[in-house]
Structures are given as C-alpha cells and as structure tokens.
Design a protein around this motif. Structure first.
Motif, PDB file in Angstrom:
ATOM      1  N   GLY A 101       0.829  -1.198   0.000  1.00 42.35           N
ATOM      2  CA  GLY A 101       0.000   0.000   0.000  1.00 42.35           C
ATOM      3  C   GLY A 101       0.866   1.251   0.000  1.00 42.35           C
ATOM      4  N   ILE A 102       0.264   2.397   0.244  1.00 39.19           N
ATOM      5  CA  ILE A 102       1.013   3.649   0.289  1.00 39.19           C
ATOM      6  C   ILE A 102       0.532   4.496   1.457  1.00 39.19           C
ATOM      7  N   GLN A 103       1.393   5.411   1.861  1.00 43.43           N
ATOM      8  CA  GLN A 103       1.061   6.364   2.916  1.00 43.43           C
ATOM      9  C   GLN A 103       0.567   7.642   2.253  1.00 43.43           C
ATOM     10  N   THR A 104      -0.627   8.087   2.596  1.00 42.58           N
ATOM     11  CA  THR A 104      -1.178   9.317   2.038  1.00 42.58           C
ATOM     12  C   THR A 104      -1.300  10.358   3.147  1.00 42.58           C
ATOM     13  N   ALA A 105      -1.729  11.532   2.789  1.00 41.57           N
ATOM     14  CA  ALA A 105      -1.872  12.602   3.775  1.00 41.57           C
ATOM     15  C   ALA A 105      -2.949  12.279   4.808  1.00 41.57           C
TER      16      ALA A 105
END
Length: 139
Positions: A101-105
């Motif tokens: 996954g990814i880290q978003t704001a």
C-alpha cells in the motif's frame, strides 16, 4: 517597521521540526506502479479521443491538437523524472504496491484502495465523455 533580532532570541522562538523523510525527497514516482499511470493516461487520452471523434469538426482540430500535446507532456515529463539516474528511483512493482500500500496525507491506504481512488476520477471523466457523445448523437 523592522527591528533587529539577536541570534539567541531567534533560536528560542524557532520551531524545530524533523527533516522530511528521504523517500519524499528522492522518490519521483509517488510510490505508484507504472500500470496505474498507464491506465490513467489511457483513460484521459480515451476521453480526448471520444470527444474528438464524437464532435468531429474542422474548427476543433487545433484545440484538440493542443489538448493532446498538453496531455502528452503531462504524462511524458513524469516518465523522464522517474528515469533520472542520479537520485531517481524506480516505480513500485504491482505486487509490492498491492502488498504494501502507500502512505497518504490522510493515513495509510491499501493497494486496492489507492488504485481505486487514483483511477476513479479518470474513469468517471471517460464515461462522462461517452455519455455526452451518445446523447449528442441521439439528439
């Protein structure tokens, strides 16, 4: 008016924050796999193609050519950034993206969530073009 502030006073008032993570400074791929960008580009180019074919008019040749040129630059320049050998990084692979996954704001997003969120708007824009073209053809 301006006034002089000595170094000691400035250091007392300064907000000391941590430096940004190294990944944010080096990674130019936004931690997204190439397939996401390719799908997004295909949907946007599809939008322009549907609108160009659906509303074919000699007067629209130049505006559509300009739109295609800007869209080509919009997707071509990030490809150049990712391929920079000094400090650049490769885009994430699809399996790693889906697993990690990814880290978003707004927090962490799984790979599926990030793919859906990223591709939802381009898909809706493409479907809007198809719907508008069908409506215009039927009227």
């Amino acid at each position: 008016m301006t006034r002089r502030i000595d170094q000691g006073q400035m250091l007392k008032q300064a907000d000391i924050v941590a430096s940004p993570p190294l990944l944010a400074c080096v990674d130019q791929s936004f931690e997204m796999p190439t397939a996401i960008f390719a799908t997004m580009g295909t949907l946007f180019f599809g939008f322009l193609a549907v609108m160009t074919i659906g509303f074919a008019n000699p007067n629209l040749a130049v505006p559509m050519a300009v739109n295609f040129a800007f869209l080509t630059a919009f997707f071509g320049i990030p490809v150049l950034f990712v391929r920079i050998p000094q400090g650049g990084s490769r885009a994430l692979g699809w399996s790693r993206f889906m697993r990690q996954g990814i880290q978003t704001a707004t927090g962490h997003s799984s790979g599926t969530e990030a793919a859906v969120l990223t591709l939802l708007l381009p898909l809706l824009i493409f479907l809007w073009a198809v719907a508008i073209t069908i409506i215009a053809a039927l009227i």
